[in-house]
Design a protein around this motif. Sequence first.
Motif, PDB file in Angstrom:
ATOM      1  N   ARG A   1       0.827  -1.212   0.000  1.00  0.00           N
ATOM      2  CA  ARG A   1       0.000   0.000   0.000  1.00  0.00           C
ATOM      3  C   ARG A   1       0.855   1.253   0.000  1.00  0.00           C
ATOM      4  O   ARG A   1       0.548   2.232  -0.685  1.00  0.00           O
ATOM      5  N   ALA A   2       1.935   1.241   0.764  1.00  0.00           N
ATOM      6  CA  ALA A   2       2.810   2.409   0.834  1.00  0.00           C
ATOM      7  C   ALA A   2       3.427   2.718  -0.527  1.00  0.00           C
ATOM      8  O   ALA A   2       3.519   3.886  -0.930  1.00  0.00           O
ATOM      9  N   VAL A   3       3.857   1.681  -1.240  1.00  0.00           N
ATOM     10  CA  VAL A   3       4.442   1.900  -2.571  1.00  0.00           C
ATOM     11  C   VAL A   3       3.390   2.477  -3.520  1.00  0.00           C
ATOM     12  O   VAL A   3       3.666   3.416  -4.281  1.00  0.00           O
TER      13      VAL A   3
ATOM     14  N   GLU B   1      16.591   0.941   5.418  1.00  0.00           N
ATOM     15  CA  GLU B   1      17.264   0.330   4.267  1.00  0.00           C
ATOM     16  C   GLU B   1      16.323   0.230   3.065  1.00  0.00           C
ATOM     17  O   GLU B   1      16.727   0.482   1.926  1.00  0.00           O
ATOM     18  N   ILE B   2      15.071  -0.143   3.326  1.00  0.00           N
ATOM     19  CA  ILE B   2      14.091  -0.247   2.237  1.00  0.00           C
ATOM     20  C   ILE B   2      13.875   1.119   1.597  1.00  0.00           C
ATOM     21  O   ILE B   2      13.890   1.273   0.365  1.00  0.00           O
ATOM     22  N   GLU B   3      13.701   2.127   2.442  1.00  0.00           N
ATOM     23  CA  GLU B   3      13.375   3.463   1.948  1.00  0.00           C
ATOM     24  C   GLU B   3      14.560   4.122   1.253  1.00  0.00           C
ATOM     25  O   GLU B   3      14.379   4.910   0.324  1.00  0.00           O
ATOM     26  N   GLU B   4      15.768   3.819   1.690  1.00  0.00           N
ATOM     27  CA  GLU B   4      16.941   4.368   1.017  1.00  0.00           C
ATOM     28  C   GLU B   4      17.115   3.746  -0.367  1.00  0.00           C
ATOM     29  O   GLU B   4      17.577   4.409  -1.295  1.00  0.00           O
ATOM     30  N   PHE B   5      16.720   2.500  -0.498  1.00  0.00           N
ATOM     31  CA  PHE B   5      16.867   1.817  -1.783  1.00  0.00           C
ATOM     32  C   PHE B   5      15.776   2.247  -2.755  1.00  0.00           C
ATOM     33  O   PHE B   5      15.972   2.219  -3.969  1.00  0.00           O
ATOM     34  N   PHE B   6      14.615   2.672  -2.225  1.00  0.00           N
ATOM     35  CA  PHE B   6      13.501   3.103  -3.063  1.00  0.00           C
ATOM     36  C   PHE B   6      13.119   4.533  -2.669  1.00  0.00           C
ATOM     37  O   PHE B   6      12.258   4.741  -1.817  1.00  0.00           O
ATOM     38  N   PRO B   7      13.790   5.530  -3.254  1.00  0.00           N
ATOM     39  CA  PRO B   7      13.643   6.924  -2.805  1.00  0.00           C
ATOM     40  C   PRO B   7      12.216   7.477  -2.871  1.00  0.00           C
ATOM     41  O   PRO B   7      11.836   8.285  -2.013  1.00  0.00           O
ATOM     42  N   ILE B   8      11.429   7.083  -3.873  1.00  0.00           N
ATOM     43  CA  ILE B   8      10.055   7.593  -3.952  1.00  0.00           C
ATOM     44  C   ILE B   8       9.264   7.118  -2.733  1.00  0.00           C
ATOM     45  O   ILE B   8       8.540   7.896  -2.093  1.00  0.00           O
ATOM     46  N   LEU B   9       9.430   5.865  -2.394  1.00  0.00           N
ATOM     47  CA  LEU B   9       8.801   5.322  -1.194  1.00  0.00           C
ATOM     48  C   LEU B   9       9.354   6.023   0.045  1.00  0.00           C
ATOM     49  O   LEU B   9       8.591   6.386   0.956  1.00  0.00           O
ATOM     50  N   GLY B  10      10.669   6.222   0.088  1.00  0.00           N
ATOM     51  CA  GLY B  10      11.289   6.850   1.249  1.00  0.00           C
ATOM     52  C   GLY B  10      10.768   8.255   1.493  1.00  0.00           C
ATOM     53  O   GLY B  10      10.505   8.637   2.640  1.00  0.00           O
ATOM     54  N   GLY B  11      10.604   9.024   0.437  1.00  0.00           N
ATOM     55  CA  GLY B  11      10.081  10.378   0.586  1.00  0.00           C
ATOM     56  C   GLY B  11       8.670  10.382   1.136  1.00  0.00           C
ATOM     57  O   GLY B  11       8.321  11.211   1.993  1.00  0.00           O
ATOM     58  N   TYR B  12       7.872   9.430   0.670  1.00  0.00           N
ATOM     59  CA  TYR B  12       6.488   9.328   1.152  1.00  0.00           C
ATOM     60  C   TYR B  12       6.463   8.946   2.634  1.00  0.00           C
ATOM     61  O   TYR B  12       5.740   9.552   3.436  1.00  0.00           O
TER      62      TYR B  12
ATOM     63  N   ALA C   1       6.814   7.851 -15.545  1.00  0.00           N
ATOM     64  CA  ALA C   1       6.261   7.541 -14.223  1.00  0.00           C
ATOM     65  C   ALA C   1       5.516   6.216 -14.242  1.00  0.00           C
ATOM     66  O   ALA C   1       5.614   5.427 -13.298  1.00  0.00           O
ATOM     67  N   GLN C   2       4.776   5.953 -15.313  1.00  0.00           N
ATOM     68  CA  GLN C   2       4.055   4.688 -15.414  1.00  0.00           C
ATOM     69  C   GLN C   2       5.022   3.513 -15.443  1.00  0.00           C
ATOM     70  O   GLN C   2       4.823   2.503 -14.758  1.00  0.00           O
ATOM     71  N   HIS C   3       6.081   3.636 -16.230  1.00  0.00           N
ATOM     72  CA  HIS C   3       7.082   2.565 -16.317  1.00  0.00           C
ATOM     73  C   HIS C   3       7.783   2.359 -14.969  1.00  0.00           C
ATOM     74  O   HIS C   3       7.970   1.224 -14.523  1.00  0.00           O
ATOM     75  N   ALA C   4       8.177   3.464 -14.365  1.00  0.00           N
ATOM     76  CA  ALA C   4       8.925   3.370 -13.111  1.00  0.00           C
ATOM     77  C   ALA C   4       8.074   2.744 -12.015  1.00  0.00           C
ATOM     78  O   ALA C   4       8.565   1.932 -11.228  1.00  0.00           O
ATOM     79  N   TYR C   5       6.808   3.115 -11.950  1.00  0.00           N
ATOM     80  CA  TYR C   5       5.933   2.551 -10.918  1.00  0.00           C
ATOM     81  C   TYR C   5       5.809   1.033 -11.087  1.00  0.00           C
ATOM     82  O   TYR C   5       5.953   0.276 -10.122  1.00  0.00           O
ATOM     83  N   LYS C   6       5.535   0.593 -12.315  1.00  0.00           N
ATOM     84  CA  LYS C   6       5.373  -0.842 -12.543  1.00  0.00           C
ATOM     85  C   LYS C   6       6.628  -1.616 -12.153  1.00  0.00           C
ATOM     86  O   LYS C   6       6.553  -2.668 -11.517  1.00  0.00           O
ATOM     87  N   ALA C   7       7.781  -1.078 -12.529  1.00  0.00           N
ATOM     88  CA  ALA C   7       9.043  -1.759 -12.221  1.00  0.00           C
ATOM     89  C   ALA C   7       9.333  -1.717 -10.725  1.00  0.00           C
ATOM     90  O   ALA C   7       9.712  -2.732 -10.128  1.00  0.00           O
ATOM     91  N   GLU C   8       9.134  -0.549 -10.111  1.00  0.00           N
ATOM     92  CA  GLU C   8       9.487  -0.420  -8.697  1.00  0.00           C
ATOM     93  C   GLU C   8       8.507  -1.167  -7.806  1.00  0.00           C
ATOM     94  O   GLU C   8       8.906  -1.721  -6.784  1.00  0.00           O
ATOM     95  N   TYR C   9       7.234  -1.185  -8.170  1.00  0.00           N
ATOM     96  CA  TYR C   9       6.267  -1.893  -7.333  1.00  0.00           C
ATOM     97  C   TYR C   9       6.643  -3.374  -7.226  1.00  0.00           C
ATOM     98  O   TYR C   9       6.705  -3.931  -6.134  1.00  0.00           O
ATOM     99  N   ARG C  10       6.900  -3.988  -8.379  1.00  0.00           N
ATOM    100  CA  ARG C  10       7.267  -5.417  -8.364  1.00  0.00           C
ATOM    101  C   ARG C  10       8.552  -5.645  -7.574  1.00  0.00           C
ATOM    102  O   ARG C  10       8.665  -6.602  -6.817  1.00  0.00           O
ATOM    103  N   ARG C  11       9.506  -4.747  -7.750  1.00  0.00           N
ATOM    104  CA  ARG C  11      10.790  -4.932  -7.100  1.00  0.00           C
ATOM    105  C   ARG C  11      10.715  -4.659  -5.594  1.00  0.00           C
ATOM    106  O   ARG C  11      11.304  -5.380  -4.795  1.00  0.00           O
TER     107      ARG C  11
END
Length: 226
Positions: free
Chosen positions: A27-29, A201-212, A171-181
Amino acid sequence: MYDLGHYAIPKATARFRPRADADLLSRAVQNAWELYHQRVMAQAAELQVAEKLLVRIKERFPLADMQVLDRYGCARLITSTGVRLYDPVTTRWDSTTEVQLPEAVMIPDRYGHIFSTGPYWSEEPLLGLKQSYYDTKTPEELEEYRRSHKASEEAYVPRDTLPYFDEILKAQHAYKAEYRRAVAWPADIKSIKGEWPTWTEIEEFFPILGGYMATLRTPQAQKAAA
């Protein structure tokens, strides 16, 4: 709207718990990328995307023509238009986005989407053809080609709006790739290091998630959620 609902916000130093946190991470992603998508869409106002698309549609479908079609039930009013996004990876227009128009406009009943990208030969004196082509045509044939060419380019978004649609596609491409990863990454780290990663560690690896997640941990957000 983009909070975590009934899920408690984990501390940054807490380790990921596979059973308790899997749905929370998912949900966070999704929330993080929806907010990112909204920030990208905010560029539409700066580029006047909606206004320029409205002009393009009106040029393509003159009101007088649409009023004739309307008498026969072959026209309709729209307040938004779909834009098919050209994907250089697939070389197809296989993604879409919706643009709200500043006013209603009448179009043919069977009108589909407007397209991003396109030839834009109108910027060249020969409209993308060699002079030898013109040398073999009559004035009438050339005029017909110019009319056909103009109608074809009107099916595409104005060129100066392309940066916006390019960002939407990215943004559409990045979301699909990052969500799965992202949803699989904690388990991958567990298999490598023998322990689950921390949320830091999770948030540093996925900056969009980390910012949220950082915004959810601010005192203001915590107070609002209380």
